[in-house]
Design an enzyme around this catalytic site. Structure first.
Site, PDB file in Angstrom:
ATOM      1  CG  ASP A 168      -2.632   0.255   0.571  1.00 26.32           C
ATOM      2  OD1 ASP A 168      -2.584   1.096   0.392  1.00 26.32           O
ATOM      3  OD2 ASP A 168      -3.283   0.343   1.888  1.00 26.32           O
ATOM      4  CD  GLU A 201       0.649   4.615  -7.923  1.00 24.93           C
ATOM      5  OE1 GLU A 201      -0.446   3.815  -8.481  1.00 24.93           O
ATOM      6  OE2 GLU A 201       1.761   5.158  -8.216  1.00 24.93           O
ATOM      7  CD1 TRP A 202      -4.671   3.222  -3.141  1.00 27.15           C
ATOM      8  CD2 TRP A 202      -3.708   4.826  -2.790  1.00 27.15           C
ATOM      9  NE1 TRP A 202      -4.311   2.809  -2.104  1.00 27.15           N
ATOM     10  CE2 TRP A 202      -3.368   4.580  -1.672  1.00 27.15           C
ATOM     11  CE3 TRP A 202      -2.616   6.344  -3.051  1.00 27.15           C
ATOM     12  CZ2 TRP A 202      -3.562   4.413  -0.542  1.00 27.15           C
ATOM     13  CZ3 TRP A 202      -2.200   6.490  -1.617  1.00 27.15           C
ATOM     14  CH2 TRP A 202      -2.569   5.680  -0.532  1.00 27.15           C
ATOM     15  N   GLY A 203      -2.791   3.958  -8.493  1.00 26.30           N
ATOM     16  CA  GLY A 203      -3.177   4.563 -10.220  1.00 26.30           C
ATOM     17  C   GLY A 203      -2.109   6.358  -9.447  1.00 26.30           C
ATOM     18  CG  ASP A 223      -9.881   2.018  -1.212  1.00 29.07           C
ATOM     19  OD1 ASP A 223      -8.463   1.848  -2.062  1.00 29.07           O
ATOM     20  OD2 ASP A 223      -9.333   1.141   0.604  1.00 29.07           O
TER      21      ASP A 223
HETATM   22  C1  GAL Z   1      -5.972   1.905   1.362  1.00 32.09           C
HETATM   23  C2  GAL Z   1      -6.123  -0.129  -0.238  1.00 32.09           C
HETATM   24  C3  GAL Z   1      -7.268  -0.871   0.647  1.00 32.09           C
HETATM   25  C4  GAL Z   1      -6.828  -1.312   1.305  1.00 32.09           C
HETATM   26  C5  GAL Z   1      -6.819  -0.266   3.180  1.00 32.09           C
HETATM   27  C6  GAL Z   1      -6.304  -1.041   3.931  1.00 32.09           C
HETATM   28  O1  GAL Z   1      -5.174   2.406   1.269  1.00 32.09           O
HETATM   29  O2  GAL Z   1      -6.498   0.453  -1.921  1.00 32.09           O
HETATM   30  O3  GAL Z   1      -7.370  -2.001  -0.796  1.00 32.09           O
HETATM   31  O4  GAL Z   1      -5.345  -2.371   1.731  1.00 32.09           O
HETATM   32  O5  GAL Z   1      -5.666   0.511   2.493  1.00 32.09           O
HETATM   33  O6  GAL Z   1      -6.112   0.136   4.852  1.00 32.09           O
END
Ligand code: GAL
Length: 321
Positions: A168, A201-203, A223
């Site tokens: 993450d 890293e969410w793109g 997410d």
């Molecule tokens: C976000 C991630 C999620 C989950 C979450 C956990 O950044 O996109 O899929 O892993 O953290 O805290």
């Protein structure tokens, strides 16, 4: 005579198209492999399939849940349908490392430790995945991240028998993902065990354009939530990067919400089909111990899974072969 000629012509045409397409597909497979410099673990030749704890359970996880999920993956038939990874997300470790700087599995929720869990999951014929963060703490802030501890953590994961790492991007200390993620890639390469590397890293930094050498998949979006608008907007954002997905490295529009209750059965069917077509990771995000018959039927549809897992790009080839 005339009919024979026409038949010959069409057969020739089909075979030529087939040959050209097969050649194109083969060329892209091998050049992908040749280009991979940092990460060469041979994994992810098709998008990963499995389960992840986050979408349904968030931080409410414990070792019993993981064991029961592994049991259910096998007893329901999901494992036989191709789902092999059982992935623990955020919140599995104590906030503080031990005196040697090692991760400590949470003593109240994972008292047997992660190695014992990996042994259990492996005995079921499945693989165990874990989660960390390319920053100082994970997104929940309930456990440490791996920034500055990459080699130590990769070795720990390998020694526990971990098969998959979701990595993450919270608490990043202002350092670019392009700098932080490859450090873990190298650490995993040195750890002595093939570990699927899933970048999350969410793109942010358009990972499709650089992560092919760094990981086996990369998130292209923020997410997902369990509703139609969220699901379709992830699909739209992800679509832009379709041309970058290849064996060994896949676009990831986030995990499946099928079975979590926020969409209708028809909407979930669409969700699963879009993910399959996009060659997205198929990571189940519901409670498989108590999923409904409808949920199971969507997730185990062999024809849809075959579209996701098919190794050839062309739609022409299946008709020829
Ligand atoms: C976000 C991630 C999620 C989950 C979450 C956990 O950044 O996109 O899929 O892993 O953290 O805290």
């Amino acid at each position: 005579m005339h009919q024979k000629l026409v038949l010959c012509f069409f057969t020739f045409l089909l075979l030529s198209i087939g040959c050209i397409t097969i050649k194109a597909a083969r060329t892209s497979f091998s050049s992908t492999h040749d280009r991979r410099s940092l990460l060469d673990n041979g994994l992810g030749r098709t998008p990963q399939m499995g389960w992840n704890s986050w979408n349904h359970f968030a931080c409410n996880i414990e070792e019993k849940l993981i064991r029961e999920t592994a049991d259910a993956m096998v007893s329901t038939g999901l494992a036989a349908a191709g789902y092999q990874y059982v992935n623990i997300d955020d919140c599995w470790a104590e906030l503080n490392r031990d005196s040697k700087g090692n991760f400590v599995p949470k003593t109240d929720t994972f008292p047997s430790g992660i190695k014992a869990l990996a042994d259990y999951v492996h005995n079921k014929g499945l693989k165990l995945g874990i989660y960390s963060d390319a920053g100082t703490q994970t997104c929940s802030k309930k456990m440490p991240g791996s920034l500055g501890h990459e080699e130590q953590d990769a070795k720990t994961f390998a020694s526990w028998g971990i098969d998959y790492l979701k990595y993450d991007n919270c608490n990043d200390q202002g350092i670019s993902p392009k700098e932080r993620y490859p450090i873990m890639t190298k650490a995993l390469q040195k750890a002595g065990r093939p570990i699927f590397f899933s970048l999350c890293e969410w793109g942010r930094d358009d990972p499709a354009t650089w992560a092919n050498e760094v990981g086996n998949s990369w998130r292209t979006t923020g997410d997902i939530s369990d509703n139609w608008n969220s699901m379709t907007s992830r699909a739209d954002e992800n679509d832009k990067w379709a041309g970058y997905a290849k064996p060994g490295g896949w676009n990831d529009p986030d995990m499946l919400e099928v079975g979590n209750g926020g969409m209708t059965t028809e909407e979930y069917r669409s969700h699963f089909s879009i993910w399959a077509l996009a060659k997205a990771p198929l990571l189940v995000g519901c409670d498989v111990r108590s999923m409904s018959k409808e949920t199971y039927e969507i997730l185990s549809n062999r024809e849809v899974i075959a579209v996701n897992q098919g190794r050839l790009k062309s739609f022409i080839i299946p008709f020829l072969s």
